[in-house]
Design an enzyme around this catalytic site. Structure first.
Site, PDB file in Angstrom:
ATOM      1  CG  ASN A 182      -3.490  -2.612   6.921  1.00 37.92           C
ATOM      2  OD1 ASN A 182      -3.330  -2.173   5.780  1.00 37.92           O
ATOM      3  ND2 ASN A 182      -4.553  -3.289   7.284  1.00 37.92           N
TER       4      ASN A 182
ATOM      5  CG  HIS B  93      -5.214  -6.014  -0.561  1.00 41.72           C
ATOM      6  ND1 HIS B  93      -6.451  -5.999   0.048  1.00 41.72           N
ATOM      7  CD2 HIS B  93      -5.321  -6.872  -1.616  1.00 41.72           C
ATOM      8  CE1 HIS B  93      -7.273  -6.800  -0.619  1.00 41.72           C
ATOM      9  NE2 HIS B  93      -6.605  -7.343  -1.636  1.00 41.72           N
TER      10      HIS B  93
ATOM     11  CD  GLU C 132      -8.746  -8.521  -3.903  1.00 37.97           C
ATOM     12  OE1 GLU C 132      -9.556  -8.205  -2.999  1.00 37.97           O
ATOM     13  OE2 GLU C 132      -7.625  -9.031  -3.662  1.00 37.97           O
TER      14      GLU C 132
ATOM     15  CE1 TYR D  63      -9.427  -3.096   0.269  1.00 35.69           C
ATOM     16  CE2 TYR D  63      -8.408  -1.024  -0.388  1.00 35.69           C
ATOM     17  CZ  TYR D  63      -8.328  -2.273   0.218  1.00 35.69           C
ATOM     18  OH  TYR D  63      -7.137  -2.677   0.785  1.00 35.69           O
TER      19      TYR D  63
ATOM     20  CE  LYS E  22      -3.868  -2.264   2.396  1.00 34.93           C
ATOM     21  NZ  LYS E  22      -4.830  -2.177   3.524  1.00 34.93           N
TER      22      LYS E  22
HETATM   23  N1  UDP Z   1      -9.677  -0.828   7.438  1.00 34.78           N
HETATM   24  C1  UDP Z   1      -9.807   0.301   8.220  1.00 34.78           C
HETATM   25  N2  UDP Z   1     -10.551   0.219   9.374  1.00 34.78           N
HETATM   26  C2  UDP Z   1     -11.189  -0.921   9.743  1.00 34.78           C
HETATM   27  C3  UDP Z   1     -11.060  -2.063   8.948  1.00 34.78           C
HETATM   28  C4  UDP Z   1     -10.302  -1.982   7.797  1.00 34.78           C
HETATM   29  O1  UDP Z   1      -9.258   1.349   7.900  1.00 34.78           O
HETATM   30  O2  UDP Z   1     -11.850  -0.933  10.799  1.00 34.78           O
HETATM   31  C5  UDP Z   1      -8.876  -0.765   6.196  1.00 34.78           C
HETATM   32  C6  UDP Z   1      -7.517  -1.477   6.309  1.00 34.78           C
HETATM   33  O3  UDP Z   1      -6.577  -0.766   5.515  1.00 34.78           O
HETATM   34  C7  UDP Z   1      -7.830  -2.841   5.718  1.00 34.78           C
HETATM   35  C8  UDP Z   1      -8.778  -2.458   4.585  1.00 34.78           C
HETATM   36  O4  UDP Z   1      -9.571  -1.419   5.146  1.00 34.78           O
HETATM   37  O5  UDP Z   1      -6.659  -3.496   5.288  1.00 34.78           O
HETATM   38  C9  UDP Z   1      -9.685  -3.560   4.101  1.00 34.78           C
HETATM   39  O6  UDP Z   1     -10.371  -4.118   5.194  1.00 34.78           O
HETATM   40  P1  UDP Z   1     -10.511  -5.690   5.350  1.00 34.78           P
HETATM   41  O7  UDP Z   1     -11.498  -5.954   6.441  1.00 34.78           O
HETATM   42  O8  UDP Z   1     -10.790  -6.303   4.011  1.00 34.78           O
HETATM   43  O9  UDP Z   1      -9.069  -6.131   5.895  1.00 34.78           O
HETATM   44  P2  UDP Z   1      -7.872  -6.953   5.197  1.00 34.78           P
HETATM   45  O10 UDP Z   1      -8.514  -7.963   4.277  1.00 34.78           O
HETATM   46  O11 UDP Z   1      -7.021  -5.949   4.446  1.00 34.78           O
HETATM   47  O12 UDP Z   1      -7.138  -7.587   6.340  1.00 34.78           O
HETATM   48 MG    MG Z   2      -9.923  -7.734   2.810  1.00 32.29          MG
END
Ligand code: UDP
Ligand code: MG
Length: 141
Positions: A113, A116, A127, A50, A10
């Protein structure tokens, strides 16, 4: 079964010079990189990527962040790479991520974080096709 997943370093990871660190972990895990490029998504492109999260409260902030700078998008191939990559990444919330995972070591925020990774074969297919056409995927082994 050999499968493919989409990985993104990211904008926070690219800005903090973590590209090498992340790719080193993928290579050490035995994941083959079968496609890779750098992209600076527009807000609309981040929203399309997203779309599954469009009703979530974090959607607006997330898509601003994902379009804030260049990211590295990659297709990884290995046995069970979808789960394997999620394991290397660690939990979404870095505070809950297992020790030694990418997010545990490098994330600074639940949103920023670093990485992805696709979460299922269906999302991986969507994706991968979002960023790469068939000619851009090389043989993985
Ligand atoms: N995210 C966020 N707040 C939240 C949950 C997710 O900002 O409470 C962001 C974070 O960058 C995350 C992305 O949204 O990686 C996508 O969320 P997802 O639940 O799909 O998590 P991932 O699959 O990336 O672990
Ligand atoms: Mg996800």
């Amino acid at each position: 079964m050999k499968e493919r997943t989409l990985s993104i370093i990211k904008p926070d990871g690219v800005a903090r010079s973590l590209i090498g660190e992340v790719i080193k972990r993928f290579e050490q895990a035995g994941f083959k990189i079968v496609a890779m490029k750098m992209v600076h998504m527009t807000k609309k492109e981040a929203e399309g990527f997203y779309a599954v999260h469009k009703e979530r409260p974090f959607f607006e902030s997330l898509t601003i962040f994902m379009s804030s700078g260049p990211a590295v998008v990659m297709v990884l191939e290995a046995e069970d790479v979808i789960a394997g990559n999620r394991e290397l990444m660690g939990a979404t919330n870095y505070k809950e991520a297992a020790e030694g995972t990418i997010r545990s070591e490098f994330a600074t925020d639940i949103e920023k974080n670093v990485v992805h990774g696709s979460d299922s074969p269906e999302t991986a297919a969507f994706e991968i096709a979002y960023f790469f056409n068939a000619l851009e995927l090389v043989g993985g082994s």
